[in-house]
Design an enzyme around this catalytic site. Structure first.
Site, PDB file in Angstrom:
ATOM      1  N   PRO A 182       0.836  -1.207   0.000  1.00 30.52           N
ATOM      2  CA  PRO A 182       0.000   0.000   0.000  1.00 30.52           C
ATOM      3  C   PRO A 182       0.872   1.258   0.000  1.00 30.52           C
ATOM      4  O   PRO A 182       2.006   1.234   0.457  1.00 30.52           O
ATOM      5  CB  PRO A 182      -0.781  -0.115   1.302  1.00 30.52           C
ATOM      6  CG  PRO A 182       0.076  -0.955   2.192  1.00 30.52           C
ATOM      7  CD  PRO A 182       0.793  -1.912   1.291  1.00 30.52           C
ATOM      8  N   SER A 242       6.019   5.674  10.279  1.00 35.48           N
ATOM      9  CA  SER A 242       6.259   4.475   9.469  1.00 35.48           C
ATOM     10  C   SER A 242       4.949   3.791   9.111  1.00 35.48           C
ATOM     11  O   SER A 242       3.894   4.115   9.650  1.00 35.48           O
ATOM     12  CB  SER A 242       7.167   3.502  10.217  1.00 35.48           C
ATOM     13  OG  SER A 242       6.400   2.781  11.157  1.00 35.48           O
ATOM     14  N   LYS A 243       5.051   2.817   8.224  1.00 39.08           N
ATOM     15  CA  LYS A 243       3.858   2.080   7.803  1.00 39.08           C
ATOM     16  C   LYS A 243       3.225   1.349   8.981  1.00 39.08           C
ATOM     17  O   LYS A 243       2.035   1.110   8.999  1.00 39.08           O
ATOM     18  CB  LYS A 243       4.233   1.064   6.712  1.00 39.08           C
ATOM     19  CG  LYS A 243       4.504   1.714   5.367  1.00 39.08           C
ATOM     20  CD  LYS A 243       4.504   0.694   4.242  1.00 39.08           C
ATOM     21  CE  LYS A 243       4.614   1.413   2.900  1.00 39.08           C
ATOM     22  NZ  LYS A 243       4.502   0.532   1.747  1.00 39.08           N
ATOM     23  N   ARG A 244       4.044   0.978   9.938  1.00 41.75           N
ATOM     24  CA  ARG A 244       3.520   0.221  11.082  1.00 41.75           C
ATOM     25  C   ARG A 244       2.876   1.105  12.141  1.00 41.75           C
ATOM     26  O   ARG A 244       2.167   0.627  13.005  1.00 41.75           O
ATOM     27  CB  ARG A 244       4.624  -0.628  11.717  1.00 41.75           C
ATOM     28  CG  ARG A 244       4.757  -1.991  11.071  1.00 41.75           C
ATOM     29  CD  ARG A 244       6.092  -2.600  11.315  1.00 41.75           C
ATOM     30  NE  ARG A 244       7.107  -2.013  10.447  1.00 41.75           N
ATOM     31  CZ  ARG A 244       8.152  -1.337  10.853  1.00 41.75           C
ATOM     32  NH1 ARG A 244       8.376  -1.153  12.122  1.00 41.75           N
ATOM     33  NH2 ARG A 244       9.002  -0.833   9.995  1.00 41.75           N
TER      34      ARG A 244
END
Ligand code: GLU
Length: 506
Positions: free
Chosen positions: A16, A264-266
């Site tokens: 994504p 971040s993505k997390r």
């Protein structure tokens, strides 16, 4: 180079798109549109190991949802296609060969194990191994700079694995320019000889990126700060080819809400807000990540808050339509330092754009998510929405704010009862029922005139009537104007609710 502005957004389809990527796309879009330029989408999919099925569609859907569509790209062929690097594969080898012929690049045959052992040797001595002038001709490395021409050719003919590396010069100072960061000086001695091409026939990011920017006549490269370390190599590649380099602008990082470290993505799952434009299902792990769209954000709100992450209009203005952004946007007003992400502010923007939506459209959305509204006329829902939306950030807030317009409240708020219900309340409310019976013009204005007039005439405290009345209608001491609620639910339901309350509390 052509005079018209051409910019590109060049994501790798590896999953994504992080909202930082959407911001990069947005800044490219704004910059292009302000100058009647062209916004290109190029899919950088040369690394097949990291390729994720569906990621390209996700990227395109995200840009379309944000209303920042590309002018040229996959599915919108222009004069510079194809726009997927995997479909341009055949183009890159000749450029790597050209650099070898010019003495700007060389073949290297070192295996992964050999390189690893060099790295370990260096570490053991407290040093870092860099494949460059320092090491490349010491005889331990196997490349066309140390081998004879015949030896090199023999290895190539035997089909040995190789890479083509850029020959970084020794003892030179590079003068780089960045629109946002100004002049940057780089000592070439710290640069390593980056791999440009691999024996599997694929170019690396660096070579493909430069070749494509050149062939696609890109005038400005606007990308995230994480690519700044690549700028020195990219500049040198332009020089080596004898091409005019585009202008560069490296956008500041987007930082976590604490201001410490990159968002971040997390972080989305950890910190409780989306970091992706659209919800995303990871097909390997089956996990679903939240998206701004599915969380009920309006694309206008997302675009508005992203625009202000790193760009400063130079005024106090915070609300910008896309048109206004296009007019006001200026790369010279983009900051160097990281932009702190503020999840509460994103809700504030959504609240603003909620007020600008059409009530009937919001009503349709509301009906879609609320099963209780299935059989309710959309016009009625629309009128309710008009009364409550100023208190809502999301359509998903509507039910909590408006359920009493659709069903008789079943719970009574205890604190509200204590505050609103006194000894004489039952008697007063019984009179209010009789009063309501006599009102034939049941409009908001007339209800207000009649009931307020009655209170004044009978010298009853305002709160003694209005508080129990609200309690009867809502079950709590909150909600929009009492007369609006009375009008909306109608005379019979109003009387029934007051009667219910009297029966429950006396
Ligand atoms: N493919 C790179 C990325 O994924 C592009 C970087 C650039 O814009 O040069 O972000």
């Amino acid at each position: 180079m052509s005079q018209t502005v051409r910019v590109r957004f060049a994501p790798s389809p590896t999953g994504p798109l992080h909202i930082g990527g959407v911001r990069t796309a947005l800044f490219n879009y704004l910059f292009a549109k302000k100058q009647n330029g062209t916004f290109v989408l190029r899919i950088e999919d040369t690394d097949q190991n990291r390729y994720v099925e569906g990621a390209e569609d996700y990227i395109i859907e995200s840009l379309n949802w944000c209303n920042i569509p590309f002018d040229e790209g996959p599915g919108k062929e222009g004069d510079f296609g194809p726009y997927r690097q995997s479909e341009r594969k055949h183009l890159y080898k000749q450029y790597a060969d050209e650099l070898i012929a010019k003495g700007k690049a060389y073949y290297a045959f070192d295996t992964a194990e050999e390189l690893d052992s060099h790295r370990k040797d260096h570490e053991a001595n407290g040093k870092t191994f860099i494949y460059n002038w320092h090491n490349r001709e010491k005889g331990r490395l196997v490349n066309s700079l140390v081998l004879s021409e015949e030896e090199t050719q023999a290895k190539l003919d035997a089909g040995e694995d190789y890479v083509i590396r850029f020959l970084s010069p020794q003892d030179e100072t590079l003068h780089l320019k960045d629109i946002i960061r100004g002049d940057i000086k780089i000592d070439t001695n710290i640069l390593d000889d980056k791999v440009l091409f691999k024996s599997d026939g694929m170019p690396t990011y660096h070579l493909a990126n430069i070749v494509d920017d050149h062939l696609m006549e890109i005038t400005h490269v606007i990308r995230g700060e994480e690519w700044l370390p690549s700028l020195a190599l990219h500049y040198q590649l332009y020089q080596a080819f004898g091409w005019e380099a585009p202008e560069f602008a490296h956008l500041p990082l987007i930082l976590k809400p604490t201001g410490k470290g990159k968002l971040s993505k997390r972080d989305g799952d950890k910190l409780g807000f989306p970091v992706f434009p659209l919800a995303y299902k990871d097909h390997k792990t089956e996990t679903i990540s939240r998206g701004y769209r599915e969380d009920g954000y309006f694309p206008e709100a997302v675009v508005n808050f992203l625009a202000l992450l790193g760009w400063n209009p130079g005024t106090e203005q915070e609300i910008f339509s896309l048109e206004e952004l296009i007019n006001a946007f200026d790369l010279n007003k983009v900051n160097k330092s990281g932009a702190r992400f503020d999840p509460d502010k994103t809700k504030w923007f959504n609240h603003h754009y909620m007020q600008e939506q059409r009530d009937d459209e919001l009503a349709t959305d509301f009906k879609t998510i609320q099963p209780e509204l299935e059989d309710i006329d959309v016009n009625y829902v629309s009128m309710v929405v008009a009364l409550i939306k100023e208190r809502a950030n999301f359509v998903s807030d509507f039910w909590e704010l408006s359920h009493f317009f659709f069903e008789t409240p079943t719970d009574l708020d205890e604190k509200a009862v204590k505050k609103a219900w006194k000894e004489d309340s039952a008697e007063i409310m019984t009179k209010v029922i009789s009063l309501i019976d006599t009102i034939s013009d049941y409009s908001v204005e007339n209800l207000q005139t009649e009931i307020k007039g009655w209170i004044t005439k009978n010298e009853i405290g305002f709160g003694k009537v209005m508080m129990p009345l609200r309690l009867a209608l809502v079950g709590a001491l909150k909600g929009p104007d009492v007369f609006d609620i009375m009008f909306m639910i109608g005379k019979d339901e109003t009387k029934r609710r007051i009667d219910n309350l009297i029966n429950t509390l006396s």
